[in-house]
Write a protein that holds these residues in place. Structure first.
Motif, PDB file in Angstrom:
ATOM      1  N   GLN A  15     -16.619  -3.607   7.787  1.00  0.00           N
ATOM      2  CA  GLN A  15     -16.406  -4.726   6.581  1.00  0.00           C
ATOM      3  C   GLN A  15     -17.760  -4.969   5.963  1.00  0.00           C
ATOM      4  N   LEU A  18     -12.511  -3.385   1.418  1.00  0.00           N
ATOM      5  CA  LEU A  18     -12.911  -4.308   2.160  1.00  0.00           C
ATOM      6  C   LEU A  18     -11.230  -4.948   2.340  1.00  0.00           C
ATOM      7  N   SER A  37     -11.019  -8.679   1.501  1.00  0.00           N
ATOM      8  CA  SER A  37     -11.834  -8.770  -0.062  1.00  0.00           C
ATOM      9  C   SER A  37     -11.481 -10.048  -0.834  1.00  0.00           C
TER      10      SER A  37
END
Length: 395
Positions: A241, A268, A271
């Protein structure tokens, strides 16, 4: 609309900052939610946007309602809520939820609504008010360490001990903020040193017990070790990440790719929450990044102003106690996204998606606005905050 504005009291700059952050949050949340839709395969981007809108609207209702409450009630309210928080934490911890073999018992479901509630955030808020209350009541007295152990530190230790097994980062943040508030509130410095030493000893003891009896509890300690190792070696899930977040930051450049044009949001996993700051930089560039930082530091400045203008000791400590953690959490979130700090799971206040974080942030802001809206409070009314009196006035 004009009639509603007339009923809004308190620091108008803080109101404006909250509104700006809330409005700004829609674009990165909407953009980042595509990861959940097209990669994870759940819901729709419009659905996530509506959910975020509803959570923010409820947050503004919380701010409005709380800022109408005379702030002296928060003092006695913290004493009343402390046993409730302890019961909620015990219930949350007893759920026994595990993720990858690690204790992740942080959430409880609100009945009939189906929304998850993270009890540790409520516990942190209540503790800060409770500490502010104690420090205000003992400001003109000589603090006896043995007495403070029972009156102040025993409840704090119990609450933090219930949060620690499932959420070390939140425990560390709450403990750090309490130490800072005690320093500001005039708690003897040598006693603060004793408490820090006892806290570290308690943490070491917990780690040793978790290592010695891994079957007795889900081994959250291993998760902490993995995160620190991932931070130092940039590997594992957290390392993945962080790498994607760094790519997003590097891609953003000065002015960014433009709203909704992030690429790394598709890679991600967090995110729209933990790493939303990286998405902001990718889409709005360094300019957008510094604007967000400026807004949070402007909020910090207004918190300090509100504390300075407060008419009572409790009011000043209340504003500092519930206000500083908001800015501190924002700094930690941005530091994690920038790979300056290990992954902690802390959201970006009022911008990241998530109900509990938004609501508790709004509750804290409502308290600050209640203080800034007060005009004629006196120290005597603050000290007359016995929980039974509060119940009597409420009934």
């Amino acid at each position: 609309m004009g009639g509603l504005i007339k009923h809004i009291k308190g620091d108008r700059t803080i109101w404006s900052i909250v509104a700006i952050l809330a409005i700004f949050s829609f674009m990165p949340v909407y953009s980042a939610s595509t990861n959940l839709v097209y990669v994870v395969g759940s819901g729709s981007t419009f659905g996530y946007l509506i959910k975020h809108l509803v959570l923010l609207l409820m947050g503004f209702v919380i701010i409005y309602g709380v800022h109408k409450i005379p702030y002296r009630y928060f003092s006695g309210g913290s004493v009343l809520m402390l046993p409730v928080v302890i019961i909620l934490l015990i219930f949350t911890l007893s759920q026994g939820t595990t993720i990858g073999g690690a204790n992740a018992s942080r959430w409880i479901k609100i009945p009939f609504v189906g929304i998850g509630f993270q009890t540790s955030t409520l516990a942190g808020l209540i503790l800060m008010v409770y500490v502010a209350r104690y420090l205000a009541r003992h400001k003109e007295k000589e603090i006896v360490f043995k007495e403070s152990l029972l009156q102040l530190w025993l409840p704090i230790a119990l609450v933090l001990a219930l949060i620690l097994p499932a959420n070390f980062s939140t425990t560390a943040i709450i403990f750090s903020m309490i130490m800072l508030l005690c320093f500001i509130g005039g708690y003897p410095l040598k006693y603060i040193g004793y408490i820090i030493g006892m806290g570290l000893a308690g943490l070491m003891l917990f780690i040793l017990i978790a290592k010695a009896f891994p079957d007795a509890m889900s081994n959250r300690v291993q998760t902490w070790e993995n995160r620190i190792e991932s931070f130092s070696k940039a590997d594992g899930v957290e390392g993945y990440q962080v790498k994607k977040a760094k790519i997003a930051i590097a891609t953003g450049g000065l002015i960014g790719l433009g709203p909704g044009k992030s690429v790394q949001k598709n890679f991600l996993p967090q995110s729209s929450s933990d790493f939303i700051y990286a998405i902001i930089i990718e889409e709005f560039g360094l300019v957008g990044a510094f604007v967000v930082i400026f807004i949070y530091f402007l909020l910090l400045f207004r918190i300090v102003i509100a504390a300075k203008k407060a008419r009572t000791i409790f009011a000043s400590l209340l504003v500092i106690g519930v206000g500083l953690p908001i800015v501190f959490q924002a700094i930690i979130n941005m530091a994690v996204a920038s790979n300056l700090f290990p992954v902690t799971g802390q959201t970006l206040p009022l911008i990241s998606s998530g109900g509990t974080s938004i609501w508790m942030t709004c509750f804290a802001l409502g308290m600050i606005l209640s203080v800034s809206a007060s005009k004629d409070e006196t120290e005597e009314t603050i000290l007359d905050d016995n929980p039974l009196n509060i119940l009597h006035e409420t009934l």
